[in-house]
Motif scaffolding. Sequence first.
Motif, PDB file in Angstrom:
ATOM      1  N   GLY A 109       1.399  -0.622  -0.195  1.00  0.00           N
ATOM      2  CA  GLY A 109       0.211   0.079   0.037  1.00  0.00           C
ATOM      3  C   GLY A 109       0.554   1.110  -0.087  1.00  0.00           C
ATOM      4  N   ILE A 110       1.745   1.056  -0.362  1.00  0.00           N
ATOM      5  CA  ILE A 110       2.717   2.527  -1.008  1.00  0.00           C
ATOM      6  C   ILE A 110       3.009   2.916  -2.122  1.00  0.00           C
ATOM      7  CG2 ILE A 110       5.716   3.048  -0.459  1.00  0.00           C
ATOM      8  CD1 ILE A 110       5.446   0.103   1.027  1.00  0.00           C
ATOM      9  N   ASP A 111       2.931   4.426  -2.041  1.00  0.00           N
ATOM     10  CA  ASP A 111       2.822   4.512  -3.689  1.00  0.00           C
ATOM     11  C   ASP A 111       3.312   5.866  -3.735  1.00  0.00           C
ATOM     12  OD1 ASP A 111       1.728   4.814  -6.579  1.00  0.00           O
ATOM     13  OD2 ASP A 111       0.235   4.403  -6.280  1.00  0.00           O
ATOM     14  N   TRP A 112       3.678   6.731  -4.835  1.00  0.00           N
ATOM     15  CA  TRP A 112       3.247   8.204  -4.715  1.00  0.00           C
ATOM     16  C   TRP A 112       3.774   8.612  -6.424  1.00  0.00           C
ATOM     17  CZ3 TRP A 112       7.344   4.329  -4.021  1.00  0.00           C
ATOM     18  CH2 TRP A 112       8.641   3.896  -4.789  1.00  0.00           C
ATOM     19  N   ASN A 113       3.475   9.986  -6.465  1.00  0.00           N
ATOM     20  CA  ASN A 113       3.973  10.900  -7.852  1.00  0.00           C
ATOM     21  C   ASN A 113       4.546  10.749  -8.684  1.00  0.00           C
ATOM     22  OD1 ASN A 113       4.129  12.870  -5.693  1.00  0.00           O
ATOM     23  ND2 ASN A 113       2.788  14.037  -6.286  1.00  0.00           N
ATOM     24  N   ARG A 114       4.379  11.390  -9.678  1.00  0.00           N
ATOM     25  CA  ARG A 114       6.169  11.685  -9.893  1.00  0.00           C
ATOM     26  C   ARG A 114       5.864  12.510 -10.733  1.00  0.00           C
ATOM     27  NH1 ARG A 114       9.497   7.259 -10.885  1.00  0.00           N
ATOM     28  NH2 ARG A 114       8.417   5.389  -9.846  1.00  0.00           N
ATOM     29  N   PRO A 115       6.661  13.628 -10.203  1.00  0.00           N
ATOM     30  CA  PRO A 115       5.854  15.201 -10.571  1.00  0.00           C
ATOM     31  C   PRO A 115       6.632  15.165 -11.522  1.00  0.00           C
ATOM     32  CG  PRO A 115       5.335  15.317  -8.501  1.00  0.00           C
ATOM     33  CD  PRO A 115       6.345  14.161  -8.999  1.00  0.00           C
ATOM     34  N   GLU A 116       6.147  16.149 -12.506  1.00  0.00           N
ATOM     35  CA  GLU A 116       7.414  17.152 -13.633  1.00  0.00           C
ATOM     36  C   GLU A 116       8.091  17.891 -13.672  1.00  0.00           C
ATOM     37  OE1 GLU A 116       4.468  17.570 -17.092  1.00  0.00           O
ATOM     38  OE2 GLU A 116       3.147  16.296 -15.431  1.00  0.00           O
ATOM     39  N   GLY A 117       8.710  18.270 -11.999  1.00  0.00           N
ATOM     40  CA  GLY A 117       9.468  18.963 -11.714  1.00  0.00           C
ATOM     41  C   GLY A 117       8.989  20.126 -10.363  1.00  0.00           C
ATOM     42  N   GLY A 118       9.740  20.864 -10.237  1.00  0.00           N
ATOM     43  CA  GLY A 118       9.694  21.446  -8.373  1.00  0.00           C
ATOM     44  C   GLY A 118      10.255  20.677  -7.762  1.00  0.00           C
ATOM     45  N   PHE A 119       9.734  20.850  -6.500  1.00  0.00           N
ATOM     46  CA  PHE A 119       9.984  20.635  -5.531  1.00  0.00           C
ATOM     47  C   PHE A 119       9.747  18.924  -4.790  1.00  0.00           C
ATOM     48  CE2 PHE A 119      12.394  25.104  -3.785  1.00  0.00           C
ATOM     49  CZ  PHE A 119      12.683  24.978  -5.155  1.00  0.00           C
ATOM     50  N   PHE A 120       8.196  18.682  -4.735  1.00  0.00           N
ATOM     51  CA  PHE A 120       7.932  18.335  -3.391  1.00  0.00           C
ATOM     52  C   PHE A 120       7.076  16.504  -5.222  1.00  0.00           C
ATOM     53  CE2 PHE A 120       6.115  22.532  -2.431  1.00  0.00           C
ATOM     54  CZ  PHE A 120       7.423  22.329  -1.338  1.00  0.00           C
ATOM     55  N   VAL A 121       7.608  15.640  -3.464  1.00  0.00           N
ATOM     56  CA  VAL A 121       6.671  14.151  -4.407  1.00  0.00           C
ATOM     57  C   VAL A 121       5.669  14.159  -2.967  1.00  0.00           C
ATOM     58  CG1 VAL A 121       6.830  12.176  -4.965  1.00  0.00           C
ATOM     59  CG2 VAL A 121       8.984  13.884  -5.649  1.00  0.00           C
ATOM     60  N   VAL A 122       4.547  13.577  -2.828  1.00  0.00           N
ATOM     61  CA  VAL A 122       3.561  12.989  -2.217  1.00  0.00           C
ATOM     62  C   VAL A 122       3.631  11.333  -2.183  1.00  0.00           C
ATOM     63  CG1 VAL A 122       1.277  12.941  -1.287  1.00  0.00           C
ATOM     64  CG2 VAL A 122       2.833  15.534  -2.305  1.00  0.00           C
ATOM     65  N   LEU A 123       3.583  10.876  -1.091  1.00  0.00           N
ATOM     66  CA  LEU A 123       3.687   9.544  -0.781  1.00  0.00           C
ATOM     67  C   LEU A 123       2.183   8.901  -0.240  1.00  0.00           C
ATOM     68  CD1 LEU A 123       6.758   9.513  -0.730  1.00  0.00           C
ATOM     69  CD2 LEU A 123       6.950   7.511   0.207  1.00  0.00           C
ATOM     70  N   SER A 124       1.122   8.018  -0.561  1.00  0.00           N
ATOM     71  CA  SER A 124       0.696   7.245   0.525  1.00  0.00           C
ATOM     72  C   SER A 124       1.198   5.619   1.121  1.00  0.00           C
ATOM     73  CB  SER A 124      -0.462   7.144  -0.635  1.00  0.00           C
ATOM     74  OG  SER A 124      -1.270   8.062  -1.589  1.00  0.00           O
ATOM     75  N   VAL A 125       1.070   6.083   1.976  1.00  0.00           N
ATOM     76  CA  VAL A 125       1.916   4.911   3.552  1.00  0.00           C
ATOM     77  C   VAL A 125       0.578   4.113   4.071  1.00  0.00           C
ATOM     78  CG1 VAL A 125       3.895   6.501   3.864  1.00  0.00           C
ATOM     79  CG2 VAL A 125       2.006   7.139   4.772  1.00  0.00           C
ATOM     80  N   PRO A 126       1.016   2.965   4.521  1.00  0.00           N
ATOM     81  CA  PRO A 126       0.144   1.695   5.144  1.00  0.00           C
ATOM     82  C   PRO A 126      -0.269   2.364   6.643  1.00  0.00           C
ATOM     83  CG  PRO A 126       1.599   1.152   5.078  1.00  0.00           C
ATOM     84  CD  PRO A 126       2.015   1.840   4.438  1.00  0.00           C
ATOM     85  N   PHE A 127       0.293   3.919   7.200  1.00  0.00           N
ATOM     86  CA  PHE A 127      -0.225   4.464   8.442  1.00  0.00           C
ATOM     87  C   PHE A 127       0.620   5.892   8.508  1.00  0.00           C
ATOM     88  CE2 PHE A 127       4.213   4.106   7.258  1.00  0.00           C
ATOM     89  CZ  PHE A 127       4.592   5.462   8.025  1.00  0.00           C
ATOM     90  N   ASP A 128      -0.672   6.406   9.576  1.00  0.00           N
ATOM     91  CA  ASP A 128      -1.044   7.437  10.038  1.00  0.00           C
ATOM     92  C   ASP A 128       0.439   8.364   9.965  1.00  0.00           C
ATOM     93  OD1 ASP A 128      -3.621   6.971   9.775  1.00  0.00           O
ATOM     94  OD2 ASP A 128      -3.485   7.169  12.197  1.00  0.00           O
ATOM     95  N   ALA A 129       0.459   9.289   8.650  1.00  0.00           N
ATOM     96  CA  ALA A 129       1.615   9.488   9.138  1.00  0.00           C
ATOM     97  C   ALA A 129       1.851  10.410   9.813  1.00  0.00           C
ATOM     98  CB  ALA A 129       2.275   9.851   7.128  1.00  0.00           C
ATOM     99  N   ASP A 130       1.494  10.678  11.049  1.00  0.00           N
ATOM    100  CA  ASP A 130       1.300  12.041  11.611  1.00  0.00           C
ATOM    101  C   ASP A 130       2.581  12.506  12.193  1.00  0.00           C
ATOM    102  OD1 ASP A 130       1.984  10.342  13.484  1.00  0.00           O
ATOM    103  OD2 ASP A 130      -0.481   9.636  14.007  1.00  0.00           O
ATOM    104  N   GLU A 131       2.606  13.731  13.487  1.00  0.00           N
ATOM    105  CA  GLU A 131       3.040  14.582  14.016  1.00  0.00           C
ATOM    106  C   GLU A 131       4.030  12.772  15.042  1.00  0.00           C
ATOM    107  OE1 GLU A 131       1.651  17.856  16.813  1.00  0.00           O
ATOM    108  OE2 GLU A 131       1.558  18.749  14.246  1.00  0.00           O
ATOM    109  N   ARG A 132       3.313  12.492  15.034  1.00  0.00           N
ATOM    110  CA  ARG A 132       3.754  10.796  16.318  1.00  0.00           C
ATOM    111  C   ARG A 132       4.605  10.285  15.933  1.00  0.00           C
ATOM    112  NH1 ARG A 132      -0.422   8.334  20.370  1.00  0.00           N
ATOM    113  NH2 ARG A 132      -1.068   7.868  17.686  1.00  0.00           N
ATOM    114  N   ALA A 133       4.442  10.157  14.195  1.00  0.00           N
ATOM    115  CA  ALA A 133       4.848   9.389  13.550  1.00  0.00           C
ATOM    116  C   ALA A 133       6.530  10.010  12.886  1.00  0.00           C
ATOM    117  CB  ALA A 133       4.294   8.529  12.278  1.00  0.00           C
TER     118      ALA A 133
END
Lengths: 457, 457
Positions: free
Chosen positions: B360-384
């Motif tokens: 359940g891990i995935d990410w986008n492949r932007p054509e530029g810029g600074f950022f990539v966003v990932l989906s992960v199988p857990f809460d990616a919160d401040e505690r994590a």
Amino acid sequence: MTSPTPGGDTVLRIEDLHGSLRDPVLDAMNFLNEVVSRYPEAISFAPGRPYDPLLDPAVITDCLTAWTDHLRRDQGLSEPQISTLLMQYGPTAGIIREPIARSLAEDEGIHVPAEAIVVTVGAQEGMLLVLRALCAGPDDVLLAPSPCYVGISGAARLLDIPLFPVPEGEHGIDAADVADAARRARAQGLRPRALYLVPDFANPSGVCMTVPARRELLAAAGEEGLLILEDNPYGMFRADAESTRPTLKALDTDRRVIYLGSLAKTGFPGARVGYVVADQRVEGPGGSTLLADQLAKVKSMTTVNTPALSQAVIGGLLVRNGFRMRTASLAAAAFYRENIARLLDALDRHFPEPERTARGIDWNRPEGGFFVVLSVPFDADERALERSAGRHQVLWTPMSPFYIGGGGVRRLRLSCSAVPPELVDEGVRRFAEFVAEAESPAVPHSMATSISAVGRG
Amino acid sequence: MTSPTPGGDTVLRIEDLHGSLRDPVLDAMNFLNEVVSRYPEAISFAPGRPYDPLLDPAVITDCLTAWTDHLRRDQGLSEPQISTLLMQYGPTAGIIREPIARSLAEDEGIHVPAEAIVVTVGAQEGMLLVLRALCAGPDDVLLAPSPCYVGISGAARLLDIPLFPVPEGEHGIDAADVADAARRARAQGLRPRALYLVPDFANPSGVCMTVPARRELLAAAGEEGLLILEDNPYGMFRADAESTRPTLKALDTDRRVIYLGSLAKTGFPGARVGYVVADQRVEGPGGSTLLADQLAKVKSMTTVNTPALSQAVIGGLLVRNGFRMRTASLAAAAFYRENIARLLDALDRHFPEPERTARGIDWNRPEGGFFVVLSVPFDADERALERSAGRHQVLWTPMSPFYIGGGGVRRLRLSCSAVPPELVDEGVRRFAEFVAEAESPAVPHSMATSISAVGRG
């Protein structure tokens, strides 16, 4: 909100925009920054800006060097660390809090930790941050002297925060009037959050509070549960250099005073460095923070951080002067002291007694600062200013925009700060000519177009 | 509001302060500027700041000299005039509007008069000015993509302006969704004033709108009578340097787009110079003005003017580069292009298929810029994030604060912009270790303390 026709030119209507944009107070400061350029040949008693020849651009690179030397030598930073500090985003609350804290201790006897300071883009941003943090809802009001500096009334207008006026007398505002205003506000269901004031050489009135009046004000604020927002751009510029008066913050034993500092007059305006001292504790579910921490949170959404470049130059200025801006400003203070005396002398010469009293002309005699306020026997409005500028080549500032809820129509402000000494007498001569014309009922009012000129800058 | 006891220490309660101070979005950006210093030894994919070695402090004095040379030689200014321009208060709308207008024409094919530009303390102040001017009352809302840059949601929160979300897809937002959101807002009695978006490599998602989608969006905005607030900090940083896409403002034939520009990434953040292009006409009783004139009025009450010092350095940078920041940014663009490719390669290496899909891990492949966003199988919160930082020495940004009204809990942002190339692979290796631990239910959640790290800077 925009023109409904697809493919057409987008046209907005002013009445669909925020109400502040139809408020004359917002035009006021904006206009002041441009009025001098509209009449470059006029003698201008309008802006409260520093005297140009006191500003030396060599200071920029000298102070930058002083700052990087300080980081290298005293802080032990490496070249990459120095580069990051100068070139990158930085901490929201600023990178020169420590030198500012030291200068507050040296210059004002104000002892606060660096953590209680937020460095701002001029004192103006400080006003915005404090107003935003303190005022939570439509019932929250700010007490302010009338007449009042337009920077605070304008910032309040942006945030839809009403001002509740406290009348200002010959020696500033009176503790009893503040208590009375707070009670009247509460009787109307309002929550008075703080009192804004400039205790030393107020803008626009030039008045200065006595030390006993300062102590009484602090006591009254304690009794009424009011915070005080003390703005101090002119405190260094006292006519009698020997007798400085303590700021409210220096007298504040209860952390009741939020202090707005400016380095525009002791440093230079082009850096746009000011600061807020906010050492009040704020209690919340997460524990205790300083009000400065809360102001930094607001600042992260107004300007993110004060330009590192500006902070570095002002930091260098503080370091170079051993954190003693009062000493560093002695030459400037002497200039302003002499220029306000020169202005008052010229007024005495060009408006001799007993005629002036008979004519209904009068002015105050501030003990320092930049401003003198005159009462005149005619409306000192924008049309009068236009005639004064166009026909007599002399500029001044109408007082009415400074009054909360009206007033001051027959008053005007003369600023001595930016006028070359050799032009003060000629300027007052022209001004006297203008007054003589304006007080005569024969003057045509036809040349009027819109003009306004007030404010600090 | 303050402690009632006279003579006591003043204590404020957070619930008596403005509501924004209890809103997590305001903590977010503030914290980001400090999180790197909390974990100096960690590899940080958190901040979207420029890569340190691309910033050379020698540029400051070089550009200052270039600017004063330009004023002296091309503008014919005298030394006292140059001094005044550097050291004094200046026009509220700025002193480098002309060079910015030229660079917009050279770089973006955006042709606007200098009078339509307001120079701001970063794009952040521009957001505040536009929101304040456009939103007049409690029914006025801003449409914004979800997820959305926290700078705009925070500025809106300061002014009590609600956001109305438009869902963002793989290629940004869709014209039909914008029209739908505008209609739903109106059906609720709200007045949608504008749509905010970053069409090129959005923060936080990294997505980029196609050219046809841009044209459709402009048409939809015309039909719905919506203004568009286009924020473009990353447009110069396209992976395929040959195929730039026109900005919405370049395609805008109806003056429907207000354009927010930043020189933090093409210049340097420490100058804090941004600008707003607002060439819309505003009709009022006094006649026609530009929206830029109205924004300047607001700015006179936020920061008075952008520091002359910062404007001078950035003005010099523009002059030195012949007003072509795209050409001047080629080296930086190449760096970011290579670093985002490096990051995507490392992700492929450390999260190989087919396991990653099964996990359940995935990410986008932007054509530029600074950022990539990932989906992960857990809460990616401040505690994590705290575990990731403390145990694995790697930092990233939780996505949930970017979502309007909730969402994105199992998503996180990786920024490639500030990571040294030689550390990208090691950083992703540590990150993969963290993910493997986080997705296992055996992980203890005990080390959690509050941490957050989002935003542009």
